[in-house]
Write an enzyme that holds these catalytic residues in place. Structure first.
Site, mmCIF file in Angstrom:
data_model
loop_
_atom_site.group_PDB
_atom_site.id
_atom_site.type_symbol
_atom_site.label_atom_id
_atom_site.label_comp_id
_atom_site.label_asym_id
_atom_site.label_seq_id
_atom_site.Cartn_x
_atom_site.Cartn_y
_atom_site.Cartn_z
ATOM 1 N N VAL A 61 0.847 -1.191 0.000
ATOM 2 C CA VAL A 61 0.000 0.000 0.000
ATOM 3 C C VAL A 61 0.882 1.240 0.000
ATOM 4 O O VAL A 61 1.921 1.271 0.658
ATOM 5 C CB VAL A 61 -0.882 0.028 1.278
ATOM 6 C CG1 VAL A 61 -1.752 1.269 1.319
ATOM 7 C CG2 VAL A 61 -1.712 -1.226 1.402
ATOM 8 N N CYS A 62 0.458 2.262 -0.724
ATOM 9 C CA CYS A 62 1.088 3.590 -0.636
ATOM 10 C C CYS A 62 -0.034 4.620 -0.775
ATOM 11 O O CYS A 62 -1.188 4.311 -0.513
ATOM 12 C CB CYS A 62 2.184 3.762 -1.684
ATOM 13 S SG CYS A 62 1.588 3.813 -3.385
ATOM 14 N N ARG A 63 0.291 5.816 -1.180
ATOM 15 C CA ARG A 63 -0.751 6.847 -1.319
ATOM 16 C C ARG A 63 -1.622 6.604 -2.547
ATOM 17 O O ARG A 63 -2.840 6.641 -2.480
ATOM 18 C CB ARG A 63 -0.136 8.253 -1.379
ATOM 19 C CG ARG A 63 -1.184 9.368 -1.445
ATOM 20 C CD ARG A 63 -0.571 10.743 -1.608
ATOM 21 N NE ARG A 63 0.283 10.870 -2.764
ATOM 22 C CZ ARG A 63 -0.160 11.045 -4.025
ATOM 23 N NH1 ARG A 63 -1.434 11.094 -4.274
ATOM 24 N NH2 ARG A 63 0.694 11.155 -5.021
ATOM 25 N N MET A 88 -3.970 4.421 -0.647
ATOM 26 C CA MET A 88 -4.794 4.970 0.429
ATOM 27 C C MET A 88 -5.782 5.996 -0.100
ATOM 28 O O MET A 88 -6.803 6.244 0.535
ATOM 29 C CB MET A 88 -3.914 5.599 1.518
ATOM 30 C CG MET A 88 -3.166 4.578 2.382
ATOM 31 S SD MET A 88 -4.247 3.407 3.239
ATOM 32 C CE MET A 88 -5.045 4.478 4.442
#
Length: 126
Positions: A88-90, A117
């Protein structure tokens, strides 16, 4: 007109794209699908948030472990290879890079959170 060359080129191009997609080994998982997996089978998942610590502190998936992308190479050995690993990242770009690194290190069940996210609609821990 000889269509043999045209057909041959089309087949080669199609095979090239098909084999790259098939061989990537990294699946995409949506926010909704990840939420369902967390409800039904959280024990079989390892969620790795590859954002920087300041971003992680701003809000993350409760079960996520923060391993910034820049430190991932040396931290991969700490991740379980017997679980599905979701990166997961932005937005999904850094986590996609992380997923490819994990694949090269021998991980088999790898997922990238589509949209990161920014697309996460589940609960957020701060």
């Amino acid at each position: 007109m000889n269509y043999t060359w045209v057909i041959l080129v089309v087949v080669i191009v199609a095979y090239f794209f098909w084999s790259r997609k098939r061989g990537s080994g990294v699946s995409q998982i949506s926010s909704t699908a990840l939420q369902e997996r967390l409800k039904s089978d959280a024990a079989s998942l390892e969620i790795v948030d590859v954002r920087e610590p300041s971003e992680f502190k701003g809000g993350h998936i409760a079960k996520a472990k923060n391993i910034p992308l820049g430190t991932l190479d040396r931290m991969l050995s700490e991740l379980p290879k017997d679980k599905d690993v979701v990166f997961v990242c932005r937005s999904g770009a850094r986590s996609s890079m992380a997923a490819r690194k994990a694949q090269k290190s021998g991980f088999k069940a790898i997922y990238n959170l589509t949209g990161g996210m920014s697309s996460w609609s589940g609960p957020v821990k701060k």
